[in-house]
Scaffold this motif. Structure first.
Motif, mmCIF file in Angstrom:
data_model
loop_
_atom_site.group_PDB
_atom_site.id
_atom_site.type_symbol
_atom_site.label_atom_id
_atom_site.label_comp_id
_atom_site.label_asym_id
_atom_site.label_seq_id
_atom_site.Cartn_x
_atom_site.Cartn_y
_atom_site.Cartn_z
ATOM 1 N N ALA A 1 12.653 19.223 9.152
ATOM 2 C CA ALA A 1 13.430 18.017 8.888
ATOM 3 C C ALA A 1 12.547 17.059 8.100
ATOM 4 O O ALA A 1 11.323 17.036 8.278
ATOM 5 C CB ALA A 1 13.888 17.360 10.187
ATOM 6 N N GLY B 1 20.820 16.594 13.097
ATOM 7 C CA GLY B 1 20.272 17.846 13.607
ATOM 8 C C GLY B 1 21.332 18.741 14.212
ATOM 9 O O GLY B 1 21.374 19.953 13.948
ATOM 10 N N CYS C 1 15.241 14.675 14.964
ATOM 11 C CA CYS C 1 16.332 15.349 14.259
ATOM 12 C C CYS C 1 16.187 16.864 14.404
ATOM 13 O O CYS C 1 17.144 17.566 14.764
ATOM 14 C CB CYS C 1 16.318 14.940 12.791
ATOM 15 N N GLU C 2 14.987 17.376 14.152
ATOM 16 C CA GLU C 2 14.762 18.810 14.284
ATOM 17 C C GLU C 2 14.909 19.256 15.736
ATOM 18 O O GLU C 2 15.482 20.321 16.007
ATOM 19 C CB GLU C 2 13.374 19.174 13.760
ATOM 20 N N CYS D 1 17.931 18.110 7.606
ATOM 21 C CA CYS D 1 17.402 19.132 8.504
ATOM 22 C C CYS D 1 18.024 20.474 8.146
ATOM 23 O O CYS D 1 19.205 20.549 7.796
ATOM 24 C CB CYS D 1 17.742 18.774 9.958
#
Length: 449
Positions: free
Chosen positions: A160, A222, A143-144, A190
């Motif tokens: 995140a 993200g 996600c990050e 995030c």
């Protein structure tokens, strides 16, 4: 996080119900005329990642038990995290001792037996997620990574995090009610930082659901966080003016919460609400309907009974713009000479009926004005309705976003804002206990330079 089987969950639910029964019997044994108790057991996992490195891995396990006893109209309460028989007796004894030293209150009593929930329907709230630490870290990191790769102007990250939670809640009282059910809740969020020249901005996005399969993908969360951050770069200030204001959907939830605060029974009987004595009157335009859906399947705020054991039910709070009801528990209802509305503990799955316009359509409807995407501060006066909040967002002309704005204040009065609601969009793109589209308010004061 270890997952309980269906049999394990049923066994734990039965055990917690037995604890409630034991507490109620002990309260009667110690002389209480009435008693109510609740117990919960929960477990969870949360991992946080920042700049590709694991920051925290947290496992949680918790038990909590509370009991309230009544001696006529005197009451006392106690709580403990120890579920042993001895701790139960001690908690009841402590509650009884407290009750002996309290003054009588005519409204200190349980709800009538006929109002209690007699069944606990399956609301599809339990969806355990069999995810280990390594997989949770991988999802948070991906996600990050998606956020950081979205645009070269994303220069830093607040990280995140992924969470998964399981719980069982059981409640009962001496009016014949006892009920409980298991729940789960999962989430991913995030937040990243962008920079363009000397200007820096931060924004975020999230997803949450009862079932992991209902979560947005890690990549989409993200990228949404990064997109929102980049869009805010290059913010300008505005000079002071009056103009239409559109609250983006996730920000408009706060306006609904302000409504709830104003029609909450405790605010009404204390006469500390700007909507005092407005029951049955029009407070919104005629097209507005605001309602509660406590039995919504997989709803994040769904519940078959409230904190008093009263059966919850769907209801309109506002219909045709007219305030239909206050939000009452047993105590506040008694203080007002009205029956409980089954809202001890709050409103469950609050909704506003959305209109036909998407976000672009709402902007065209506004024409020229301010789109608010973030609010700061706590400048809401529940007594007078005065509203003043720090804000940021975008200036809009001819229905098109022109540039981001920051360091401004928007001000008005909630009575006027509610009455001046022009439209509600259908652009709700998040899942939550409160759902609404964007709100377009006819006119507010914008204070800037």
């Amino acid at each position: 996080m270890p997952i309980l089987t269906t049999e394990d969950t049923a066994e734990r639910l039965t055990r917690l119900q037995e604890i409630i029964e034991d507490m109620l019997k002990e309260a009667k044994r110690q002389g209480a005329s009435d008693a109510e108790a609740s117990v919960g057991s929960s477990a969870g996992l949360e991992v946080a990642v920042r700049l590709g490195e694991v920051e925290t891995v947290e496992h949680t396990r918790d038990n909590g038990l509370s009991v309230t006893v009544y001696f006529g109209h005197r009451k006392g309460s106690a709580s403990t995290s120890d579920l042993s028989p001895g701790a139960i007796r001690d908690a009841v004894s402590a509650a009884c001792a407290i009750a002996a030293h309290t003054q009588e209150d005519r409204c200190a009593h349980l709800a009538d037996a006929e109002l209690m929930a007699t069944e606990v329907p399956d609301l599809d709230l339990y969806h355990p997620w069999s995810i280990g630490v390594d997989e949770a870290v991988e999802l948070a990191a991906s996600c990050e990574d998606a956020a950081r790769a979205y645009d070269a102007r994303i220069v830093n990250s607040e990280g995140a995090s992924l969470s998964t939670h399981f719980g069982i809640h059981v409640a009962g009282n001496s009016r014949g009610f006892i009920g409980g059910y298991p729940t789960t809740r999962h989430g991913l969020n995030c937040a990243v930082i962008g920079q363009d020249g000397d200007a820096m901005q931060r924004d975020y996005w999230w997803t949450t659901a009862r079932c992991a399969a209902d979560l947005d993908t890690a990549r989409s969360v993200g990228e949404r966080a990064a997109e929102r951050t980049v869009a805010r770069l290059g913010g300008r200030r505005l000079d002071t003016r009056e103009a239409p204001v559109m609250f983006r959907a996730e920000v408009a939830t706060g306006l609904l919460r302000s409504l709830l605060g104003a029609i909450n029974g405790s605010s009404i009987y204390r006469r500390s609400s700007f909507l005092l004595d407005r029951l049955g009157e029009r407070i919104f335009p005629e097209f507005v309907r605001i309602y509660e859906e406590p039995h919504l399947r997989r709803g994040l705020s769904s519940a078959p009974f409230d904190g008093d054991g009263v059966a919850t039910r769907a209801k309109d709070l506002v219909r045709d713009g007219i305030l239909q009801t206050y939000v009452l528990d047993t105590y506040s209802g008694c203080r007002l000479g009205m029956p409980t509305t089954g809202n001890a503990g709050g409103v469950r799955n609050l909704r506003i009926e959305m209109g036909d316009l998407d976000r672009a359509g709402m902007l065209r409807e506004m024409g020229t004005g301010l789109l608010v995407t973030e609010l700061m501060g706590h400048g809401v006066n529940n007594v007078t309705g005065d509203y003043s909040r720090g804000a940021s967002g975008f200036w809009v002309e001819n229905g098109e976003i022109q540039y981001p704005v920051e360091e401004i204040t928007i001000a008005g009065n909630l009575k006027d804002m509610f009455a001046g609601l022009v439209a509600v969009g259908n652009d709700c793109d998040f899942f939550g206990g409160t759902r609404t589209g964007s709100w377009l308010i006819e006119r507010m004061t914008i204070a800037g330079e």
